[in-house]
Write an enzyme that holds these catalytic residues in place. Sequence first.
Site, PDB file in Angstrom:
ATOM      1  N   GLU A 101       0.829  -1.202   0.000  1.00 44.97           N
ATOM      2  CA  GLU A 101       0.000   0.000   0.000  1.00 44.97           C
ATOM      3  C   GLU A 101       0.865   1.253   0.000  1.00 44.97           C
ATOM      4  O   GLU A 101       1.950   1.257   0.560  1.00 44.97           O
ATOM      5  CB  GLU A 101      -0.856   0.025   1.271  1.00 44.97           C
ATOM      6  N   CYS A 114       3.169   8.369   1.453  1.00 44.71           N
ATOM      7  CA  CYS A 114       3.560   7.415   2.497  1.00 44.71           C
ATOM      8  C   CYS A 114       3.841   6.081   1.809  1.00 44.71           C
ATOM      9  O   CYS A 114       2.968   5.540   1.126  1.00 44.71           O
ATOM     10  CB  CYS A 114       2.412   7.282   3.504  1.00 44.71           C
ATOM     11  N   CYS A 121       5.207  -7.356   7.490  1.00 43.58           N
ATOM     12  CA  CYS A 121       6.221  -6.831   8.405  1.00 43.58           C
ATOM     13  C   CYS A 121       6.560  -7.909   9.425  1.00 43.58           C
ATOM     14  O   CYS A 121       5.681  -8.638   9.880  1.00 43.58           O
ATOM     15  CB  CYS A 121       5.702  -5.582   9.122  1.00 43.58           C
ATOM     16  N   CYS A 125       4.422  -5.844  16.023  1.00 45.76           N
ATOM     17  CA  CYS A 125       3.812  -4.932  16.998  1.00 45.76           C
ATOM     18  C   CYS A 125       2.332  -5.323  17.130  1.00 45.76           C
ATOM     19  O   CYS A 125       1.637  -5.479  16.119  1.00 45.76           O
ATOM     20  CB  CYS A 125       3.958  -3.477  16.550  1.00 45.76           C
ATOM     21  N   CYS A 128      -0.675  -3.471  15.229  1.00 47.02           N
ATOM     22  CA  CYS A 128      -0.460  -3.029  13.846  1.00 47.02           C
ATOM     23  C   CYS A 128      -0.942  -4.084  12.848  1.00 47.02           C
ATOM     24  O   CYS A 128      -0.620  -5.270  12.978  1.00 47.02           O
ATOM     25  CB  CYS A 128       1.030  -2.747  13.632  1.00 47.02           C
ATOM     26  N   GLY A 170       5.869  -2.445   6.677  1.00 43.12           N
ATOM     27  CA  GLY A 170       7.240  -2.925   6.782  1.00 43.12           C
ATOM     28  C   GLY A 170       8.114  -2.091   7.699  1.00 43.12           C
ATOM     29  O   GLY A 170       7.751  -1.003   8.122  1.00 43.12           O
ATOM     30  N   GLU A 171       9.294  -2.634   8.004  1.00 44.19           N
ATOM     31  CA  GLU A 171      10.256  -1.944   8.861  1.00 44.19           C
ATOM     32  C   GLU A 171      11.401  -1.438   7.969  1.00 44.19           C
ATOM     33  O   GLU A 171      12.191  -2.228   7.447  1.00 44.19           O
ATOM     34  CB  GLU A 171      10.757  -2.924   9.940  1.00 44.19           C
ATOM     35  N   SER A 202      10.461   6.193   9.587  1.00 43.85           N
ATOM     36  CA  SER A 202      10.021   5.751  10.914  1.00 43.85           C
ATOM     37  C   SER A 202      10.515   4.343  11.181  1.00 43.85           C
ATOM     38  O   SER A 202      10.397   3.458  10.328  1.00 43.85           O
ATOM     39  CB  SER A 202       8.490   5.787  10.961  1.00 43.85           C
ATOM     40  N   SER A 225       9.570   4.693  16.843  1.00 48.86           N
ATOM     41  CA  SER A 225       8.299   4.251  17.430  1.00 48.86           C
ATOM     42  C   SER A 225       8.558   3.742  18.839  1.00 48.86           C
ATOM     43  O   SER A 225       8.978   2.601  19.028  1.00 48.86           O
ATOM     44  CB  SER A 225       7.698   3.137  16.581  1.00 48.86           C
ATOM     45  N   LEU A 226       8.293   4.587  19.828  1.00 46.99           N
ATOM     46  CA  LEU A 226       8.604   4.247  21.220  1.00 46.99           C
ATOM     47  C   LEU A 226       7.457   3.448  21.846  1.00 46.99           C
ATOM     48  O   LEU A 226       7.635   2.341  22.307  1.00 46.99           O
ATOM     49  CB  LEU A 226       8.825   5.558  21.982  1.00 46.99           C
ATOM     50  N   HIS A 227       6.295   4.057  21.905  1.00 41.93           N
ATOM     51  CA  HIS A 227       5.035   3.413  22.345  1.00 41.93           C
ATOM     52  C   HIS A 227       4.970   2.993  23.801  1.00 41.93           C
ATOM     53  O   HIS A 227       3.930   2.509  24.260  1.00 41.93           O
ATOM     54  CB  HIS A 227       4.674   2.213  21.469  1.00 41.93           C
ATOM     55  N   ASN A 301      -5.601   3.781  15.466  1.00 45.92           N
ATOM     56  CA  ASN A 301      -6.609   3.564  14.431  1.00 45.92           C
ATOM     57  C   ASN A 301      -7.067   2.115  14.489  1.00 45.92           C
ATOM     58  O   ASN A 301      -6.241   1.205  14.403  1.00 45.92           O
ATOM     59  CB  ASN A 301      -6.022   3.874  13.046  1.00 45.92           C
ATOM     60  N   CYS A 344      -2.381   0.966   7.986  1.00 45.57           N
ATOM     61  CA  CYS A 344      -1.287   0.374   7.225  1.00 45.57           C
ATOM     62  C   CYS A 344      -1.445  -1.133   7.205  1.00 45.57           C
ATOM     63  O   CYS A 344      -1.471  -1.770   8.248  1.00 45.57           O
ATOM     64  CB  CYS A 344       0.057   0.693   7.877  1.00 45.57           C
TER      65      CYS A 344
HETATM   66  N1  SAH Z   1       7.976  -0.138  11.075  1.00 51.76           N
HETATM   67  C1  SAH Z   1       8.008   1.300  11.236  1.00 51.76           C
HETATM   68  C2  SAH Z   1       6.925   1.984  10.412  1.00 51.76           C
HETATM   69  C3  SAH Z   1       5.551   1.631  10.906  1.00 51.76           C
HETATM   70  S1  SAH Z   1       4.172   2.621  10.455  1.00 51.76           S
HETATM   71  C4  SAH Z   1       7.860   1.657  12.694  1.00 51.76           C
HETATM   72  O1  SAH Z   1       7.635   0.754  13.503  1.00 51.76           O
HETATM   73  O2  SAH Z   1       8.015   2.813  13.041  1.00 51.76           O
HETATM   74  C5  SAH Z   1       4.388   4.163  11.246  1.00 51.76           C
HETATM   75  C6  SAH Z   1       3.776   4.293  12.641  1.00 51.76           C
HETATM   76  O3  SAH Z   1       2.406   3.906  12.702  1.00 51.76           O
HETATM   77  C7  SAH Z   1       4.525   3.477  13.690  1.00 51.76           C
HETATM   78  O4  SAH Z   1       4.772   4.273  14.813  1.00 51.76           O
HETATM   79  C8  SAH Z   1       3.529   2.390  14.007  1.00 51.76           C
HETATM   80  O5  SAH Z   1       3.747   1.846  15.277  1.00 51.76           O
HETATM   81  C9  SAH Z   1       2.224   3.144  13.879  1.00 51.76           C
HETATM   82  N2  SAH Z   1       1.020   2.294  13.751  1.00 51.76           N
HETATM   83  C10 SAH Z   1       0.942   1.041  13.286  1.00 51.76           C
HETATM   84  N3  SAH Z   1      -0.337   0.588  13.366  1.00 51.76           N
HETATM   85  C11 SAH Z   1      -1.067   1.584  13.898  1.00 51.76           C
HETATM   86  C12 SAH Z   1      -2.461   1.733  14.233  1.00 51.76           C
HETATM   87  N4  SAH Z   1      -3.317   0.757  14.028  1.00 51.76           N
HETATM   88  N5  SAH Z   1      -2.848   2.895  14.774  1.00 51.76           N
HETATM   89  C13 SAH Z   1      -1.965   3.905  14.960  1.00 51.76           C
HETATM   90  N6  SAH Z   1      -0.652   3.824  14.658  1.00 51.76           N
HETATM   91  C14 SAH Z   1      -0.211   2.677  14.146  1.00 51.76           C
END
Ligand code: SAH
Length: 369
Positions: A101, A114, A121, A125, A128, A170-171, A202, A225-227, A301, A344
């Site tokens: 996508e 984007c 991936c 996570c 995701c 993807g990463e 990212s 991406s800390l989270h 999301n 995504c």
């Molecule tokens: N692999 C990379 C890019 C991922 S997409 C990474 O981990 O950073 C970019 C961001 O969207 C990341 O911070 C990812 O954690 C976040 N993301 C993934 N799924 C999501 C969702 N359902 N809602 C909100 N953010 C999301």
Amino acid sequence: METLTLPLIASTQSYLETPSDQLRAWFADQGEPAMRHKQVRRWLLMGRASSFALMTDLPRGLRERLDERFRLFSSRVDRAMVSNDGTEKLLIRLADGNLVECVLLKEADRRTVCISTQVGCGMGCVFCASGIGGVVRNLSTTEILEQLLHVRNRLPADERLSHVVVMGMGEPMANLEPLLEALDVACSPEGLGMSARHIHISTVGLPAKMRRLADAGKQYHLAVSLHAPTDALRNQIVPTNDKVGLAAILEAADYFQATTGRQVTYEYVLLRGVNDRAEDASGLVQLLRGRQGHINLIPFNDVAGLPFRRLAQDSLVAFVEILRSARLSVTVRKRHGADIDAACGQLRREALAAPLGNPSAELHSAAGV
Ligand code: SAH
């Protein structure tokens, strides 16, 4: 015995995917000068040509032979969804049938694309959509570049792509070299002529590759991406953290900032009841104290089939307040394309499950920036 006639792969080979030395050799075979290759590339990268026939500064016979021998792209747009706010989400079919996508976001003068770097991936996570089926394969340099071209070619002639966010499927650090090559073309004056400072990458946090990116000497922007503020919590939602740990990721982020002079962004997806407590916000303050970083909070999301929920507005405000009162720089990611929503990886999942299904059903977007 029956003989199978296989189609000649060569006859459908993508021009962009074919190495330059082979193309120059092909032109030489045709009795054409090597600079023809440059001309065709210019048409594809800058001229938005959708067929060889339109490459009007090439001899007609050559255009016909090119058309017999090559396709322009290795991938094609399988489905395009356009939102009321102008956001466009493209499902791209690769030559081997795999799907990825990419998204076009329109905001004032900005035209942001984007892009994805892998099919699926491998990071897993838990919130995701991209990671649900694991990683299928890395994208090639051309497959990454073609996403930019497919999106760019949909813009009106007087508009150009201004920004790239590598935040699709993807990463990026797990497929860094092809990504860097594709971005080199994006930034080249003979390519898409974009500014490296308008490119955001990212990562989940792969320290060795973050350092490699820092050493590449580019002005790309890095988002991490800390989270979660602690390893205990992060291990639960970002499984790769187990073997890496926050300390190593932050060290690599510091190295990136020191080496490139570019401020790092820390992303934090807010998951209701998981990482949204006041103590999580305070933990984040502790973790980032003394760092110049910026925090981008991402409202979750929805992803069909996953148990997570987004935050109520008042909890979001309270979380932001704790960070701001500690003088951290914070933004909350805006949502784009809500009506064509497709987090995504979710559009691809849906297409895989029901190729003829209604694309507008139950899709949610994580493509905002
Ligand atoms: N692999 C990379 C890019 C991922 S997409 C990474 O981990 O950073 C970019 C961001 O969207 C990341 O911070 C990812 O954690 C976040 N993301 C993934 N799924 C999501 C969702 N359902 N809602 C909100 N953010 C999301």
